[in-house]
Design an enzyme around this catalytic site. Structure first.
Site, PDB file in Angstrom:
ATOM      1  N   TYR A   1      -5.799  -1.124   9.706  1.00 23.14           N
ATOM      2  CA  TYR A   1      -6.200  -0.706   8.371  1.00 23.14           C
ATOM      3  C   TYR A   1      -6.978   0.595   8.487  1.00 23.14           C
ATOM      4  O   TYR A   1      -7.463   0.962   9.558  1.00 23.14           O
ATOM      5  CB  TYR A   1      -6.987  -1.812   7.655  1.00 23.14           C
TER       6      TYR A   1
ATOM      7  N   ASN B   1     -14.117   6.341   5.712  1.00 22.76           N
ATOM      8  CA  ASN B   1     -14.238   5.354   6.784  1.00 22.76           C
ATOM      9  C   ASN B   1     -13.197   5.518   7.882  1.00 22.76           C
ATOM     10  O   ASN B   1     -13.467   5.204   9.044  1.00 22.76           O
ATOM     11  CB  ASN B   1     -14.199   3.938   6.212  1.00 22.76           C
TER      12      ASN B   1
ATOM     13  N   TYR C   1       0.813  -1.215   0.000  1.00 24.15           N
ATOM     14  CA  TYR C   1       0.000   0.000   0.000  1.00 24.15           C
ATOM     15  C   TYR C   1       0.851   1.273   0.000  1.00 24.15           C
ATOM     16  O   TYR C   1       0.307   2.374  -0.037  1.00 24.15           O
ATOM     17  CB  TYR C   1      -0.915   0.030   1.228  1.00 24.15           C
TER      18      TYR C   1
ATOM     19  N   HIS D   1      -4.672   5.984  -1.232  1.00 23.58           N
ATOM     20  CA  HIS D   1      -5.284   5.907   0.100  1.00 23.58           C
ATOM     21  C   HIS D   1      -4.243   6.167   1.204  1.00 23.58           C
ATOM     22  O   HIS D   1      -4.613   6.425   2.337  1.00 23.58           O
ATOM     23  CB  HIS D   1      -5.926   4.536   0.277  1.00 23.58           C
TER      24      HIS D   1
ATOM     25  N   ASP E   1      -6.626  11.437   2.750  1.00 19.12           N
ATOM     26  CA  ASP E   1      -7.046  11.620   1.368  1.00 19.12           C
ATOM     27  C   ASP E   1      -8.514  12.017   1.313  1.00 19.12           C
ATOM     28  O   ASP E   1      -9.270  11.733   2.240  1.00 19.12           O
ATOM     29  CB  ASP E   1      -6.827  10.319   0.581  1.00 19.12           C
TER      30      ASP E   1
ATOM     31  N   ASN F   1      -9.870   1.690   7.865  1.00 19.30           N
ATOM     32  CA  ASN F   1     -11.212   1.709   8.448  1.00 19.30           C
ATOM     33  C   ASN F   1     -11.224   1.571   9.962  1.00 19.30           C
ATOM     34  O   ASN F   1     -12.270   1.748  10.578  1.00 19.30           O
ATOM     35  CB  ASN F   1     -12.074   0.606   7.822  1.00 19.30           C
TER      36      ASN F   1
END
Length: 185
Positions: free
Chosen positions: A64, A112, A14, A19, A91, A66
């Site tokens: 993560y 989220n 990632y 994100h 973001d 969320n």
């Protein structure tokens, strides 16, 4: 005491994705100031330092996206940091790539990570530094946020990260949200 946190997803796959804009902005600031996230606790990597006589904690949650609140809230509670002394960098798909907007509070805007922070802190009264990544045009939202910026987009993001440095410095020095919004929005 101030808490500056960037949002993203942990793991190398990632690293440079859209994100992870919050992580990238924070990493840029840390690199320019010769700081490293040298502690691992509260489900995140963090460091505590003093800048211009202000105690400052920098945090990258290793949950993560969320579940970002599960890292931010325990750290903020442990150090007794007021929500108004928290700056969350993340973001935002509702703005053009590289556009910056400061918010002092408000709704999640569908993000989220912000929803998680609001739920875990029990308030929406924390500051946000939002960096635009725009909505996808020809792909799904998930595919879009989990891909890197192209070279033209990265140039816009690099400028946004440079502006973010000034915002972080102003926030640490005690400039209030209204000042930051007037100066940078």
């Amino acid at each position: 005491m101030k808490l500056i946190t960037g949002l993203g997803n942990p793991g190398a796959k990632y690293d440079k994705t859209k994100h992870n804009t919050g992580f990238m902005a924070l990493d840029n600031y840390l690199a320019k100031n010769n700081l490293t996230l040298d502690k691992e606790k509260f489900n995140g990597f963090w460091t505590k330092t003093k800048i211009n006589n202000e105690d400052v904690i920098f945090l990258e949650p290793q949950t993560y996206m969320n579940d970002s609140g599960k890292s931010i809230a325990p750290l903020a509670n442990f150090f007794k940091i007021n929500p108004s002394d928290i700056l969350v960098i993340h973001d935002d798909m509702d703005m053009p790539i590289g556009k910056i907007r400061i918010r002092a509070n408000g709704k999640s805007g569908g993000h989220n990570g912000i929803k998680s922070i609001m739920a875990c802190l029990g308030t929406n009264e924390f500051n946000r530094l939002k960096i635009g990544i725009r909505h996808p045009q020809n792909q799904s939202v998930v595919s879009w946020v989990l891909t890197p910026f192209n070279s033209d987009q990265q140039k816009l993001m690099d400028q946004a990260f440079l502006t973010s440095e000034s915002i972080i410095d102003d926030f640490i020095s005690g400039k209030n949200a209204q000042y930051l919004m007037n100066q940078y929005n």
